[in-house]
Design an enzyme around this catalytic site. Structure first.
Site, PDB file in Angstrom:
ATOM      1  N   SER A  12       0.850  -1.189   0.000  1.00  0.00           N
ATOM      2  CA  SER A  12       0.000   0.000   0.000  1.00  0.00           C
ATOM      3  C   SER A  12       0.893   1.248   0.000  1.00  0.00           C
ATOM      4  O   SER A  12       1.754   1.381  -0.878  1.00  0.00           O
ATOM      5  CB  SER A  12      -0.955  -0.042   1.195  1.00  0.00           C
ATOM      6  OG  SER A  12      -1.960   0.922   1.079  1.00  0.00           O
TER       7      SER A  12
ATOM      8  N   ASP B 252      -9.245  -6.734  -4.007  1.00  0.00           N
ATOM      9  CA  ASP B 252      -8.903  -5.350  -3.658  1.00  0.00           C
ATOM     10  C   ASP B 252      -9.674  -4.376  -4.549  1.00  0.00           C
ATOM     11  O   ASP B 252      -9.476  -4.336  -5.754  1.00  0.00           O
ATOM     12  CB  ASP B 252      -7.396  -5.141  -3.829  1.00  0.00           C
ATOM     13  CG  ASP B 252      -6.894  -3.834  -3.226  1.00  0.00           C
ATOM     14  OD1 ASP B 252      -7.703  -2.923  -2.993  1.00  0.00           O
ATOM     15  OD2 ASP B 252      -5.667  -3.733  -3.003  1.00  0.00           O
TER      16      ASP B 252
ATOM     17  N   HIS C 123      -8.359  -5.077   0.140  1.00  0.00           N
ATOM     18  CA  HIS C 123      -7.020  -4.497   0.194  1.00  0.00           C
ATOM     19  C   HIS C 123      -6.227  -4.985   1.406  1.00  0.00           C
ATOM     20  O   HIS C 123      -5.020  -5.223   1.308  1.00  0.00           O
ATOM     21  CB  HIS C 123      -7.149  -2.972   0.217  1.00  0.00           C
ATOM     22  CG  HIS C 123      -5.844  -2.238   0.251  1.00  0.00           C
ATOM     23  ND1 HIS C 123      -4.926  -2.311  -0.775  1.00  0.00           N
ATOM     24  CD2 HIS C 123      -5.293  -1.420   1.187  1.00  0.00           C
ATOM     25  CE1 HIS C 123      -3.870  -1.561  -0.479  1.00  0.00           C
ATOM     26  NE2 HIS C 123      -4.074  -1.019   0.702  1.00  0.00           N
TER      27      HIS C 123
END
Length: 383
Positions: free
Chosen positions: A166, A331, A361
């Site tokens: 991320s 995601d 995610h």
């Protein structure tokens, strides 16, 4: 109001403050002012970090692990004094685990602009008061520049691997673009080459939620009494973010349309999913800082590895180190199409790997067996 009443209120900031229990943190800095991409200068910057394992005499076994938006340097280990939560990748880092600390020297910094020991909006500025709204706007490249100083101070000329998911993946990608000679290999999890319009929209909506909270006080809230900070706006931002972190299928399977125990939505009570989001909002308000949330979200919105470099492929042309790119199949925040684009642009990558997870995610944090297998593959370790 009783002492018990006060202690039940959220603090003005959940940031680590000077004089607090250090836990496993150590610090680099302050050093010379850090010149930012904007041309501004950040004086007195410090980086908090933690390490596991022992650095080899030639520095060849160092691995850099970079955290996501509301993460910190506490990758492994239990909750305790100085660390309100257990290590966010505890199942991945440690003796006998994928990042085996009997072999690897693992370094995890708290990102510049963060709130768990590194310099950010809650930190003392030049006048001794919290930086607040005077804290300069940062980019991923500024954060990597601070991490370069850390590597230099630790005597690490080249990382065996740089790993991030991320927001941490965005910084890992900038390491590959800015310093390919210092990035031995690369693992990018659930991140894009550049933030998309939708991702910027989600981030800017969360920023607006914080800034419209009366407790925000134009960013000058750090010395407000408990319950008077921007915890409501921060909580709304967290609720919005958390919905994007999980998948629709998972939320349906876990909560459906069920009411929270003892409550009736028809009479003003909550659905179970609302209670779940309330819990995560309240939890974050006690361990994070609203100003850091904005500073880091703005940096994520500005993420584009190709900015000023002729585009993504041109920016990554020299990043020829072995690279693995992986996404989560459920995601909806950073969908797999972005990891396919990224893998195609990295000379050292082949096909993108897919992490199977119902959790959206957050799968890059939760599916530790699959992530561990990717780490071993990258480092050439037996499965």
């Amino acid at each position: 109001m009783t002492v018990t009443d006060v202690s039940a209120l959220p603090p003005a900031t959940g940031a680590w403050r000077e004089g607090g229990e250090p836990g496993g943190r150590v610090w680099l800095g302050p050093g010379a002012p850090l010149v930012l991409e904007s041309g501004e200068s950040l004086p007195g910057a410090r980086i908090a970090y933690e390490t596991w394992g022992r650095l080899a005499p030639d520095g060849s076994n160092a691995v850099l692990v970079l955290h996501a938006l509301t993460g910190d340097s506490h990758v492994a280990g239990p909750a305790g004094p100085g660390h309100p939560t257990a290590g966010w990748w505890d199942a991945v880092v440690g003796p006998g685990r994928a990042l085996d600390t009997r072999r690897w020297f693992v370094v995890a910094p708290n990102v510049l602009g963060g709130c768990q020991g590194s310099t950010g909006p809650s930190s003392p500025g030049p006048d001794g008061l919290p930086w607040g709204p005077a804290f300069p706007r940062l980019t991923q490249r500024d954060q990597v520049a601070a991490e370069v100083r850390l590597a230099d101070a630790l005597g690490i000329g080249r990382w065996a691997a740089v790993i991030g998911g991320s927001m941490g993946g965005m910084r890992a990608l900038e390491w590959a673009a800015c310093h390919p000679e210092r990035t031995g290999s690369l693992l990018l999890l659930a991140c894009p080459a550049a933030a998309s319009a939708e991702q910027i929209a989600w981030g800017s909506t969360q920023i607006a939620a914080i800034r419209t909270d009366p407790g925000w006080r134009a960013g000058r809230y750090h010395d407000a009494p408990a319950g008077a900070g921007p915890h409501r706006g921060l909580g709304i931002a967290r609720r919005i973010a958390h919905v994007t972190y999980r998948s629709e299928a998972e939320l349906t399977a876990r909560f459906g349309r069920e009411a929270q125990d003892g409550e009736s939505p028809e009479r003003g009570g909550r659905f179970q999913v609302e209670s779940y989001l309330d819990h995560h909002a309240a939890k974050l308000a006690r361990r994070f800082d609203a100003g850091s949330y904005i500073a880091l979200t703005e940096a994520m919105n500005g993420h584009d590895v190709g900015r000023g470099r002729g585009g993504v492929r041109a920016a990554l042309r020299a990043a020829r180190m072995p690279a693995l790119v992986a996404g989560v199949d459920s995601d909806r925040l950073y969908p797999l199409a972005q990891q396919r684009e990224l893998a195609a642009a990295l000379p050292g990558a082949d096909r993108p790997r897919v992490i199977g997870s119902p959790s959206g995610h957050d799968g890059f944090l939760l599916e530790t067996d699959q992530v561990g297998a990717l780490v071993r593959e990258l480092l050439g370790e037996p499965g």
